[in-house]
Write a protein that holds these residues in place. Sequence first.
Motif, mmCIF file in Angstrom:
data_model
loop_
_atom_site.group_PDB
_atom_site.id
_atom_site.type_symbol
_atom_site.label_atom_id
_atom_site.label_comp_id
_atom_site.label_asym_id
_atom_site.label_seq_id
_atom_site.Cartn_x
_atom_site.Cartn_y
_atom_site.Cartn_z
ATOM 1 N N ALA A 256 0.806 -1.220 0.000
ATOM 2 C CA ALA A 256 0.000 0.000 0.000
ATOM 3 C C ALA A 256 0.838 1.270 0.000
ATOM 4 O O ALA A 256 0.307 2.350 -0.223
ATOM 5 N N HIS A 257 2.132 1.154 0.197
ATOM 6 C CA HIS A 257 2.993 2.340 0.134
ATOM 7 C C HIS A 257 3.214 2.801 -1.314
ATOM 8 O O HIS A 257 3.729 3.887 -1.541
ATOM 9 N N TYR A 258 2.816 1.979 -2.292
ATOM 10 C CA TYR A 258 2.865 2.387 -3.699
ATOM 11 C C TYR A 258 1.510 2.978 -4.042
ATOM 12 O O TYR A 258 0.567 2.263 -4.347
ATOM 13 N N ASP A 259 1.390 4.296 -3.997
ATOM 14 C CA ASP A 259 0.104 4.947 -4.204
ATOM 15 C C ASP A 259 0.031 5.541 -5.609
ATOM 16 O O ASP A 259 1.012 6.064 -6.136
ATOM 17 N N GLY A 260 -1.137 5.448 -6.243
ATOM 18 C CA GLY A 260 -1.357 6.056 -7.547
ATOM 19 C C GLY A 260 -0.703 5.314 -8.700
ATOM 20 O O GLY A 260 -0.506 5.886 -9.768
ATOM 21 N N VAL A 261 -0.368 4.045 -8.469
ATOM 22 C CA VAL A 261 0.286 3.243 -9.507
ATOM 23 C C VAL A 261 -0.250 1.819 -9.474
ATOM 24 O O VAL A 261 -0.852 1.388 -8.503
ATOM 25 N N LEU A 262 0.003 1.113 -10.545
ATOM 26 C CA LEU A 262 -0.076 -0.344 -10.527
ATOM 27 C C LEU A 262 1.350 -0.807 -10.291
ATOM 28 O O LEU A 262 2.313 -0.140 -10.678
ATOM 29 N N PHE A 263 1.511 -1.939 -9.637
ATOM 30 C CA PHE A 263 2.839 -2.465 -9.353
ATOM 31 C C PHE A 263 3.069 -3.671 -10.255
ATOM 32 O O PHE A 263 2.145 -4.440 -10.523
ATOM 33 N N GLY A 264 4.278 -3.831 -10.721
ATOM 34 C CA GLY A 264 4.597 -4.953 -11.590
ATOM 35 C C GLY A 264 5.844 -5.673 -11.132
ATOM 36 O O GLY A 264 6.732 -5.073 -10.523
ATOM 37 N N VAL A 265 5.881 -6.968 -11.403
ATOM 38 C CA VAL A 265 7.080 -7.767 -11.174
ATOM 39 C C VAL A 265 7.358 -8.570 -12.430
ATOM 40 O O VAL A 265 6.450 -9.100 -13.069
ATOM 41 N N TRP A 266 8.614 -8.610 -12.785
ATOM 42 C CA TRP A 266 9.077 -9.375 -13.939
ATOM 43 C C TRP A 266 9.996 -10.446 -13.395
ATOM 44 O O TRP A 266 11.021 -10.149 -12.785
ATOM 45 N N SER A 267 9.629 -11.710 -13.584
ATOM 46 C CA SER A 267 10.424 -12.828 -13.077
ATOM 47 C C SER A 267 11.646 -13.025 -13.959
ATOM 48 O O SER A 267 11.525 -13.245 -15.161
ATOM 49 N N VAL A 268 12.823 -12.946 -13.350
ATOM 50 C CA VAL A 268 14.075 -13.015 -14.090
ATOM 51 C C VAL A 268 14.761 -14.367 -13.912
ATOM 52 O O VAL A 268 15.263 -14.945 -14.878
ATOM 53 N N PHE B 73 13.221 -10.977 -9.015
ATOM 54 C CA PHE B 73 12.224 -10.194 -9.737
ATOM 55 C C PHE B 73 12.694 -8.767 -9.896
ATOM 56 O O PHE B 73 13.351 -8.213 -9.017
ATOM 57 N N LEU B 74 12.302 -8.165 -11.010
ATOM 58 C CA LEU B 74 12.462 -6.737 -11.215
ATOM 59 C C LEU B 74 11.105 -6.120 -10.910
ATOM 60 O O LEU B 74 10.109 -6.463 -11.554
ATOM 61 N N GLY B 75 11.032 -5.277 -9.894
ATOM 62 C CA GLY B 75 9.783 -4.613 -9.539
ATOM 63 C C GLY B 75 9.729 -3.240 -10.176
ATOM 64 O O GLY B 75 10.732 -2.528 -10.225
ATOM 65 N N PHE B 76 8.545 -2.860 -10.679
ATOM 66 C CA PHE B 76 8.400 -1.576 -11.352
ATOM 67 C C PHE B 76 7.004 -1.021 -11.106
ATOM 68 O O PHE B 76 6.113 -1.723 -10.618
ATOM 69 N N GLU B 77 6.804 0.249 -11.447
ATOM 70 C CA GLU B 77 5.525 0.924 -11.256
ATOM 71 C C GLU B 77 4.996 1.447 -12.588
ATOM 72 O O GLU B 77 5.778 1.894 -13.427
ATOM 73 N N VAL B 78 3.680 1.385 -12.737
ATOM 74 C CA VAL B 78 3.013 1.935 -13.913
ATOM 75 C C VAL B 78 2.036 3.003 -13.408
ATOM 76 O O VAL B 78 1.128 2.703 -12.631
#
Length: 158
Positions: A46-58, A113-118
């Motif tokens: 929930a600390h990621y506000d205003g985004v979707l969160f993504g993970v890319w399995s490496v 994983f590489l975590g990213f925000e959209v």
Amino acid sequence: MESAGSFEDSAIYGTLRRALPESFAAFTKLRFEWYGCRGAFFHNDAHYDGVLFGVWSVVGPPREVVFPRIKRRLSADVGAIVVFDPYEPHGLLDPGSDLYRARDYEGSQPSLFLGFEVTLSLQVRDAFGVGPARGRGSMLSSRIAINPETGDFATSIA
């Protein structure tokens, strides 16, 4: 616009953007984080506000991102990209598992994983079917206690 820190980061970011659908790749933030784990207890981000969160399995064995509240399981096999609402309780489990028990993952092969925000732009909201934020009613937040083994949560704030 944010800037990537190093050439390696820029190359990884470019690879990630090419792997995402064009409709929202442009809204992917330049910053990202690396996550390594052998499974993950149920939690929300929930600390990621205003985004979707993504993970890319490496790297790592077959695993699943499990969303118990909405009864969804998504593959987190190497190469998979999972984008989701960070407020939704989720965990990383071995395929077919419904509970997270730390002892089950002791000594197992880790995943990376590489975590990213959209950013939740209008285009991204339309692509994912995300409506406007509600002003009233119950909402998932960082104040909701989540059972780390099952993903169940309290319905009232303590």
